[in-house]
Design a protein around this motif. Structure first.
Motif, PDB file in Angstrom:
ATOM      1  N   LEU A  30       0.816  -1.214   0.000  1.00  0.00           N
ATOM      2  CA  LEU A  30       0.000   0.000   0.000  1.00  0.00           C
ATOM      3  C   LEU A  30       0.855   1.273   0.000  1.00  0.00           C
ATOM      4  N   ALA A  31       2.029   1.212   0.627  1.00  0.00           N
ATOM      5  CA  ALA A  31       2.851   2.421   0.804  1.00  0.00           C
ATOM      6  C   ALA A  31       3.270   3.041  -0.524  1.00  0.00           C
ATOM      7  N   THR A  32       3.519   2.214  -1.534  1.00  0.00           N
ATOM      8  CA  THR A  32       3.912   2.764  -2.838  1.00  0.00           C
ATOM      9  C   THR A  32       2.722   2.869  -3.788  1.00  0.00           C
ATOM     10  N   ALA A  33       1.545   2.384  -3.366  1.00  0.00           N
ATOM     11  CA  ALA A  33       0.336   2.575  -4.172  1.00  0.00           C
ATOM     12  C   ALA A  33      -0.257   3.965  -3.947  1.00  0.00           C
ATOM     13  N   LEU A  34       0.059   4.567  -2.789  1.00  0.00           N
ATOM     14  CA  LEU A  34      -0.437   5.919  -2.494  1.00  0.00           C
ATOM     15  C   LEU A  34       0.302   6.949  -3.344  1.00  0.00           C
ATOM     16  N   GLU A  35      -0.352   8.083  -3.534  1.00  0.00           N
ATOM     17  CA  GLU A  35       0.280   9.198  -4.256  1.00  0.00           C
ATOM     18  C   GLU A  35       0.096  10.473  -3.441  1.00  0.00           C
ATOM     19  N   LEU A  39      14.139   3.178   7.894  1.00  0.00           N
ATOM     20  CA  LEU A  39      13.262   4.270   7.484  1.00  0.00           C
ATOM     21  C   LEU A  39      13.376   4.438   5.966  1.00  0.00           C
ATOM     22  N   ILE A  40      12.230   4.481   5.282  1.00  0.00           N
ATOM     23  CA  ILE A  40      12.210   4.696   3.823  1.00  0.00           C
ATOM     24  C   ILE A  40      11.560   6.057   3.560  1.00  0.00           C
ATOM     25  N   PRO A  41      12.353   7.122   3.390  1.00  0.00           N
ATOM     26  CA  PRO A  41      11.758   8.438   3.104  1.00  0.00           C
ATOM     27  C   PRO A  41      11.208   8.471   1.673  1.00  0.00           C
ATOM     28  N   ARG A  42       9.967   8.926   1.535  1.00  0.00           N
ATOM     29  CA  ARG A  42       9.359   9.055   0.203  1.00  0.00           C
ATOM     30  C   ARG A  42       8.654  10.410   0.122  1.00  0.00           C
TER      31      ARG A  42
END
Length: 347
Positions: free
Chosen positions: A291-296, A335-338
């Motif tokens: 879900l974390a990379t499906a969000l925009e 931690l994965i900063p996006r």
């Protein structure tokens, strides 16, 4: 006695090959066959002899009678993995890691989502003691498992309180370190007004997150944090975030969420209120689900290596069964900063 290079004597038509047949064909004792096929030969049998035994077993089509072997050992070679729910992919990945290590060691893993969540779990069998070698439980308290642990069944706890005396071994992630890194990341960007979207589930892993956040924010005397509890769902996260962002007074500039599902709800709330992520409000999660990379924009979150936790949990259970001490070191997180975090407005 036959030697490895000779053809074995003929067995009666349709007869199943035995370990005695393999021993005779390889020119070794039955004890040596047991060591080699049980993968316990290293340091006791030469590579050449082990190869001869395996070759003889292959030629004869020999398969160990696991049922008889397990009866002798008092083992079913089955572990139960208890999780609070199957709605979160974290637990599916824990199972994947546990099942891989189990398969490499001739074990099976039965997955059991507790219908009561983190509350007392019912025994899924007539007697777990009779059907299992041990229990691995993820993100639960040991006393929730009393019904299936009668008779002293070994228990390995994952992502759970290491002080729990009921557990024979505990495998934990560096949850506190992960939450500290989130707080430090947001403080470094200039944020000082925080809301902690906290899971309403009363469990060790979420208490650790709250304590670590409070400790990290003490490093910034001008920082303020408000706790907003929410059930673990997107909709509950949205409602909690809307409440937090609509209160009178200066608006919080960062929403720290106990998991990615709550963070997805928080992002919806920001948009519904006519605000933007991250220009007006930064949002962080925890878990690094798909879900974390499906969000925009994509979600800044803490990556938890769930498969490694499952693998270490199964390894720890095998160690307990063999009388070996378990490793106590926490599994590192990252931690994965996006794109969902940025400096606060007017910083």
């Amino acid at each position: 006695m036959s030697h490895a290079g000779q053809a074995p004597p003929a067995s009666p038509a349709g007869a199943r090959a035995t370990s005695r047949d393999v021993a005779r064909a390889a020119g070794v004792s039955q004890a040596t066959v047991s060591l080699v096929l049980g993968e316990k030969w290293r340091g006791r049998v030469s590579e050449r002899t082990a190869g001869a035994v395996r070759a003889a077993a292959d030629r004869l089509g020999y398969r160990p009678n696991l049922a008889a072997r397990n009866l002798r050992l008092g083992r079913t070679r089955t572990a139960l993995l208890v999780v609070p729910a199957l709605t979160n992919e974290f637990f599916a990945r824990v199972y994947t890691g546990a099942a891989q290590v189990a398969a490499e060691n001739g074990f099976g893993v039965v997955l059991y989502p507790s219908p009561e969540g983190v509350g007392p779990a019912r025994d899924p069998f007539g007697s777990a003691r009779a059907a299992l070698d041990g229990v691995i439980a993820s993100s639960m308290a040991a006393d929730a498992l009393a019904a299936m642990r009668g008779g002293g069944l070994p228990l390995v706890m994952l992502d759970s309180d290491p002080a729990d005396a009921e557990a024979a071994a505990t495998v934990n992630l560096d949850i506190a370190g992960g939450m500290r890194r989130v707080a430090e990341h947001l403080l470094a960007l200039g944020h000082r007004r925080f809301v902690h979207l906290a899971s309403a589930v009363d469990s060790w892993t979420f208490r650790v997150r709250a304590d670590a956040l409070a400790e990290a924010l003490r490093a910034a005397p001008d920082a303020a944090v408000r706790r907003e509890p929410a059930e673990l769902s997107v909709d509950a996260g949205r409602r909690a975030a809307e409440r937090a962002l609509s209160r009178p007074g200066p608006r919080p500039t960062a929403l720290l969420c106990d998991d990615d599902i709550l963070a997805a709800g928080a992002c919806k709330a920001v948009r519904r209120l006519g605000l933007r992520v991250p220009e007006d409000v930064s949002v962080t999660g925890f878990d690094d689900l798909a879900l974390a990379t499906a969000l925009e924009p994509e979600l800044t979150t803490v990556q938890l290596p769930a498969e490694e936790v499952g693998a270490r949990g199964m390894t720890a259970l095998l160690g307990v069964l063999d009388g070996r001490p378990a490793e106590g070191e926490a599994v590192p997180v990252r931690l994965i900063p996006r794109g969902s975090t940025a400096p606060p407005p007017h910083a």
